[in-house]
Design a protein around this motif. Structure first.
Motif, short mmCIF file in Angstrom:
data_model
loop_
_atom_site.label_atom_id
_atom_site.label_comp_id
_atom_site.label_asym_id
_atom_site.label_seq_id
_atom_site.Cartn_x
_atom_site.Cartn_y
_atom_site.Cartn_z
N VAL A 13 0.58 -1.62 -0.11
CA VAL A 13 -0.13 0.30 0.24
C VAL A 13 0.93 1.28 0.12
O VAL A 13 1.25 1.32 0.69
CB VAL A 13 -0.45 0.51 1.47
CG1 VAL A 13 -1.46 1.49 1.16
CG2 VAL A 13 -1.91 -1.64 0.99
N GLY A 14 0.86 1.87 -0.52
CA GLY A 14 1.93 3.72 -0.99
C GLY A 14 0.88 4.38 -2.18
O GLY A 14 0.60 3.92 -3.07
N PRO A 15 1.65 5.37 -1.70
CA PRO A 15 1.31 6.39 -3.29
C PRO A 15 1.55 5.93 -4.61
O PRO A 15 2.54 4.95 -4.56
CB PRO A 15 1.83 7.64 -2.56
CG PRO A 15 2.51 7.47 -1.53
CD PRO A 15 2.50 6.12 -0.94
N PRO A 16 0.83 6.82 -5.50
CA PRO A 16 1.35 6.15 -7.24
C PRO A 16 2.88 6.62 -7.32
O PRO A 16 3.62 7.69 -6.48
CB PRO A 16 0.99 7.26 -8.16
CG PRO A 16 -0.91 7.21 -7.46
CD PRO A 16 -0.02 7.67 -5.80
N GLY A 17 3.42 5.49 -7.74
CA GLY A 17 5.07 6.45 -8.41
C GLY A 17 6.21 6.00 -7.20
O GLY A 17 7.44 5.86 -6.89
N VAL A 18 5.91 4.43 -6.10
CA VAL A 18 6.51 4.56 -5.19
C VAL A 18 6.82 3.24 -5.90
O VAL A 18 8.12 2.35 -4.75
CB VAL A 18 6.18 4.70 -3.63
CG1 VAL A 18 5.74 5.67 -3.22
CG2 VAL A 18 5.04 3.68 -4.01
N GLY A 19 6.99 2.66 -6.68
CA GLY A 19 7.90 1.11 -7.02
C GLY A 19 6.97 -0.45 -6.76
O GLY A 19 7.34 -1.22 -6.53
N LYS A 20 5.70 -0.08 -6.78
CA LYS A 20 5.10 -1.57 -6.48
C LYS A 20 4.93 -2.22 -7.02
O LYS A 20 5.88 -3.31 -7.01
CB LYS A 20 3.99 -0.52 -5.45
CG LYS A 20 3.63 -0.41 -4.30
CD LYS A 20 1.86 -0.16 -3.79
CE LYS A 20 0.84 1.35 -5.02
NZ LYS A 20 1.71 2.30 -5.63
N ALA B 178 5.79 4.37 2.25
CA ALA B 178 5.46 5.83 2.27
C ALA B 178 6.43 6.67 1.12
O ALA B 178 6.72 5.74 0.53
CB ALA B 178 5.89 6.55 3.41
N GLY B 179 6.17 7.62 1.19
CA GLY B 179 6.47 8.78 0.19
C GLY B 179 8.35 8.53 0.34
O GLY B 179 8.71 7.65 1.25
N TYR B 180 9.11 9.15 -0.69
CA TYR B 180 10.51 9.18 -0.95
C TYR B 180 11.34 10.94 -0.32
O TYR B 180 10.16 11.67 0.14
CB TYR B 180 10.82 9.18 -2.04
CG TYR B 180 10.81 7.39 -2.46
CD1 TYR B 180 12.05 6.17 -1.73
CD2 TYR B 180 10.58 7.09 -3.83
CE1 TYR B 180 10.97 5.20 -2.63
CE2 TYR B 180 9.68 5.96 -4.08
CZ TYR B 180 10.54 4.53 -3.51
OH TYR B 180 10.38 3.71 -4.11
N THR B 181 12.04 10.29 0.02
CA THR B 181 12.50 11.87 1.04
C THR B 181 13.06 12.69 -0.05
O THR B 181 13.90 11.97 -1.29
CB THR B 181 13.71 11.61 2.60
OG1 THR B 181 14.70 10.37 1.80
CG2 THR B 181 12.45 10.73 3.44
N GLU B 182 13.76 13.90 -0.02
CA GLU B 182 14.63 13.94 -0.95
C GLU B 182 15.83 13.85 -1.43
O GLU B 182 15.85 13.41 -2.54
CB GLU B 182 14.49 15.42 -0.70
CG GLU B 182 15.58 16.79 -1.98
CD GLU B 182 15.42 17.74 -1.81
OE1 GLU B 182 16.92 18.41 -1.53
OE2 GLU B 182 14.63 18.41 -1.46
N GLU B 183 16.49 12.97 -0.47
CA GLU B 183 17.56 12.33 -0.53
C GLU B 183 17.48 11.04 -1.78
O GLU B 183 18.58 10.71 -1.93
CB GLU B 183 18.52 12.62 0.50
CG GLU B 183 18.93 13.44 1.52
CD GLU B 183 19.44 15.18 0.28
OE1 GLU B 183 20.58 13.49 -0.05
OE2 GLU B 183 19.82 15.56 0.19
N GLU B 184 16.13 10.03 -1.37
CA GLU B 184 15.92 9.29 -1.40
C GLU B 184 15.83 8.96 -3.32
O GLU B 184 16.40 8.37 -4.22
CB GLU B 184 14.75 8.56 -1.05
CG GLU B 184 15.52 7.69 0.62
CD GLU B 184 14.23 6.93 0.90
OE1 GLU B 184 14.34 6.56 2.06
OE2 GLU B 184 13.51 7.82 0.74
N LYS B 185 14.99 10.02 -3.42
CA LYS B 185 14.34 10.30 -4.38
C LYS B 185 16.30 10.74 -5.02
O LYS B 185 15.87 10.72 -6.80
CB LYS B 185 13.25 12.03 -4.63
CG LYS B 185 12.19 11.38 -4.37
CD LYS B 185 11.63 12.63 -4.62
CE LYS B 185 9.76 12.21 -4.06
NZ LYS B 185 9.35 14.02 -4.60
N LEU B 186 17.50 11.93 -4.70
CA LEU B 186 18.03 12.34 -5.25
C LEU B 186 18.63 10.63 -6.08
O LEU B 186 19.30 11.15 -6.61
CB LEU B 186 19.18 13.04 -4.25
CG LEU B 186 19.99 13.80 -5.33
CD1 LEU B 186 19.71 13.88 -6.68
CD2 LEU B 186 20.92 14.15 -4.29
#
Length: 835
Positions: A362-369, A499-507
């Motif tokens: 379960v998570g928002p779109p785009g987190v890699g499910k 959950a969503g990613y932090t800025e550093e994780e997105k980077l």
């Protein structure tokens, strides 16, 4: 080992003789054998023998595959043979005809370089006479006679020559040459035996054993022949029947198709009851006209059942180290779900028969499910099949359509197994929260049996009307929200939140996965374009606002497309200027000197994508009265939500705007009731509500908003507006409020904290009962954001409102601050001060 026994030797002088090693063959005395010799050393040994007395010692190799044998690779006992004929062939090999003369044992190797030259002693045989030997001779001859009758490959004339032999030694050596199935080790043992009587006894045992084997083979051949005759008879009758029916016009060539189906049913590995059911359907199909609609339905049913993998399993990978490497290579972060998968693999390694767990990501779109599910399939060695459930509203799409009409088909689960081709795949039930229902049934109810490990071993599809074992399948489901999943269905799944990613994780994700992937997809190379980390951070902060990385990948792709277009345009213009040809071709564009070299920095992003779409942080630029920042959870992750309160002269009317749901409107009313009950404590006139109108507004009115977590936000904004004390611009909060001012826990804390961090919030106020949820929050978020757990609204006001600093001698200390200080447990050093 043969050759190492204490074989008696003669007193004759030692002879020196060339040695020829043999592969998979032995030459016995009194036998003539043709040999093909190809090794150089063996050919030289033959030449040496021909140059002397034409005698050569023939001994077998212990291992036939040895190309360059040593003395240790050759048996010690062999046969001194005479070369009768030698012929050189065009390919360099030599054909030689030899006759065995007498046994000899190797004493010493004189030469091993050019060819083998040995010293050997002849073995003296021990003759024996008497009635017992005569009986042995007759018994062996009779046994060999029976052997020849069963073995058609030995000519009957051989019996005549055998019958005339009275020499025990010659008889034994002659018979051995005709026992083709005798192993080389057994033949060597007979060669080393110098007592003819014992040799005959051993030979008699071998012959009797071969006779028993051939009798069994004869029985098997006879049984197979009878079966073949029966099959041929049935085939002949079937062909006759088919020809008659064709002449009558009742049947056509469809009969062949039925025969093929029957053959497939016999060969297919499936449960007994399934095979019986399909055979019954085939018999029905024979009685139908091939052109009838019912025959089409039956034929499709049989084809579908045959195409299913009833008991065909993929070989699972149970290496947890390999699985961990695959998951880490394909995905950054997501440690909780990776740990759960590795736990499953560990238990699967220890327990042979384990019921597959039903995991729900379960998570928002785009987190890699979905991509995570593909990686899990690769890590476990299973086939991957995705089943989209978005918008499914017919129960038959899960359980299948009944076979009552043309076009009926199995449900999505059975079709997924057919596509996988294995009975233990990984089936991803995508968007399980988007299931719908109408008059045709409830698909979520049909999924209860599929996703229940206690029931899915006997899943019944309406089309198949047969039990199918789904217990070997690893089911994974994905959802954006748990609220729309029915309770009974949710109860059967193990929920893992992403959950969503932090800025550093997105980077990190962009640098390691997204940028290299998009460079390749857009026809570029790493030498063509350099995407600097600062440019990626610019995209994350000012061009996307999401929990996942889907929009980020689209923006990266947009930049790279513009880079590709820019340089191809320049190449085309250069080519036209040079050649004068206005028709560009692929060969003209792709040349060695047209290497794109583009450096994408944070400054050049605006050139490709235009002005910034978002501003980093939604917090206010100044402390404001009646304006408070809250945190909300949405299906696309966390977000910041501002609550505004305006006090207008009036008669106590409460207005709530911003397209709020019922729960959120009730939270606003509860917040107002709390402020009225605490009016005296908060230095507010107790009858204020009779003199003013209150307007509570939540911006972005076009977006529906609901939920209880904005309760303390509205209470803080109301208190700020009524007391004229500003709310700190660096504070955000979340929590449900009661009429007595208690702050109750809420959900989605991790997503909300990620949104606050993205918005530049420095301090977050949360319910004290939500402290346990901080374990799931990344450590760098907790370091950069101050978390303040509170029990009641008094604590919230103390941390949220801006106070005069008590150490400032030029300011007057606030009396409300002193009262709040007495009722709260927080220290002054943790408060938010205005500087």
């Amino acid at each position: 080992m043969p050759g190492d026994s204490n074989t008696p030797v003669s007193d004759s002088p030692v002879i020196r003789i060339p040695l020829l090693p043999l592969r998979d063959i032995l030459v016995f005395p009194s036998t003539v054998v043709p040999l093909f010799v190809g090794r150089e050393k063996s050919i030289q040994a033959l030449e040496q023998a021909m140059a002397s007395n034409k005698e050569i010692l023939l001994a077998a190799q212990i291992k036939a595959k040895t190309n360059e044998p040593t003395p240790d690779d050759i048996y010690k006992v062999g046969t001194v043979s005479t070369i009768l004929q030698l012929l050189r062939l065009p390919d360099g090999t030599v054909k030689v005809l030899v006759e065995g003369q007498r046994r000899a044992k190797i004493k010493e190797y004189v030469q091993t370089e050019e060819f083998f030259f040995v010293e050997a002693e002849e073995l003296v045989e021990v003759p024996s006479d008497g009635v017992e030997n005569e009986a042995l001779l007759r018994t062996v001859k009779m046994s060999f006679d029976n052997y020849v009758r069963l073995n058609k490959r030995i000519p009957p004339e051989m019996l005549l020559s055998i019958a005339s032999m009275d020499d025990e030694s010659k008889l034994a050596d002659t018979l051995v040459a005709h026992l083709n199935n005798l192993k080389l080790q057994d033949k060597q043992r007979l060669l080393e035996e110098v007592d003819p009587a014992k040799r005959l006894e051993e030979l008699y045992g071998y012959i009797q054993s071969e006779i028993e084997i051939m009798r069994v083979e004869k029985k098997i051949r006879a049984r197979v022949k009878r079966q073949m005759e029966k099959t041929q008879k049935e085939y002949y009758l079937n062909e006759q029947m088919q020809a008659i029916q064709k002449e009558l016009g009742d049947r056509d060539d469809g009969r062949n198709e039925v025969s093929e189906l029957e053959t497939q049913i016999k060969k297919k590995k499936m449960p007994k009851e399934v095979k019986e059911r399909l055979q019954k359907e085939c018999k029905k199909l024979k009685q139908m006209s091939p052109m009838s609609a019912e025959a089409t339905v039956v034929r499709n049913y049989i084809d579908t059942a045959l195409s299913l993998p009833w008991d065909e399993l993929s070989e699972e990978i149970r290496d947890t180290v390999f699985a961990e490497d695959v998951l880490n290579k394909d995905h950054f972060g997501l440690y909780k779900v990776k740990d759960r998968i590795l736990e499953y693999l560990s238990v699967r390694t220890l327990v042979e028969h384990m019921k597959g767990p039903i995991l729900c990501l379960v998570g928002p779109p785009g987190v890699g499910k979905t991509s995570l599910a593909r990686s899990i399939a690769s890590a476990t060695g299973r086939e991957f099949v995705r089943v989209s459930l978005g918008g499914v509203r017919d129960e038959a799409e899960i359980r299948g359509h009944r076979r009552t009409y043309i076009g009926s088909m199995p449900g999505k689960v059975i079709l997924a197994l057919k596509k996988a081709g294995k009975s233990n795949p990984l089936i991803l039930l995508d968007e399980i929260d988007k299931l719908s229902q109408d008059f045709r049934g409830d698909p979520s109810a049909a999924l209860l049996e599929v996703l229940d490990p206690e029931q899915n071993a006997t899943f019944m599809d309406h089309y198949l009307d047969l039990d199918y074992d789904l217990s070997k399948v690893l089911f994974l489901a994905t959802a954006n929200s748990l609220h729309t999943i029915p309770g009974p269905l949710l109860d059967r799944m193990e929920v893992i939140s992403l959950a969503g990613y932090t800025e550093e994780e997105k980077l990190s994700i962009a640098n390691q996965y997204l940028v290299p992937k998009q460079i390749k997809d857009n026809g570029l190379t790493k030498q063509d374009v350099q995407f600097q980390p600062k440019a990626v951070r610019e995209l994350i902060r000012y061009y996307t606002r999401e929990s996942g990385v889907r929009s980020l990948e689209r923006e990266v792709a947009a930049v790279l497309r513009k880079v590709a277009r820019k340089h191809l345009r320049k190449i085309e213009e250069d080519r036209k200027a040079e050649s004068g040809d206005d028709t560009p071709t692929k060969e003209k564009l792709i040349l060695e000197d047209n290497i794109i070299k583009e450096k994408i920095t944070d400054k050049s992003i605006a050139k490709y994508l235009g002005p910034r779409k978002f501003r980093i942080g939604l917090q206010n630029s100044e402390h404001e009265v009646g304006l408070c920042t809250g945190m909300a959870w949405t299906q696309v992750g966390g977000d910041l939500l501002v609550s505004e309160v305006a006090i207008i002269p009036g008669k106590g009317k409460l207005t709530i705007t911003g397209k709020l749901g019922e729960v959120m409107q009730e939270s606003a009313q509860a917040a107002l009731s709390y402020v009225r009950s605490r009016a005296a404590f908060l230095d507010i006139e107790e009858d204020f509500y009779t003199k003013v109108d209150i307007h509570i507004h939540v911006p972005e009115g076009a977006i529906p908003k609901d939920g209880p977590s904005a309760g303390i936000t509205m209470a803080t904004a109301l208190t700020s507006a009524l007391t004229m004390r500003p709310v700190s611009k660096d504070v955000a909060m979340t929590g449900e409020i009661t009429l007595r001012g208690r702050v109750l826990p809420i959900g989605g804390l991790k997503e909300k904290l990620l949104a606050a961090h993205r918005g530049g919030i420095k301090k977050v106020i949360i319910p004290i009962d939500n402290q346990k949820d901080l374990e799931d929050v990344p450590k760098n978020i907790l370091k950069e954001v101050t978390i303040v757990p509170v029990e009641n609204v008094d604590n919230v006001l103390m941390h949220a409102l801006v106070w005069k600093h008590p150490d400032d001698n030029n300011s007057v200390q606030d009396e409300l601050f002193e009262r709040l200080k007495e009722v709260t447990e927080a220290e002054i050093g943790d408060l938010a001060f205005a500087h």
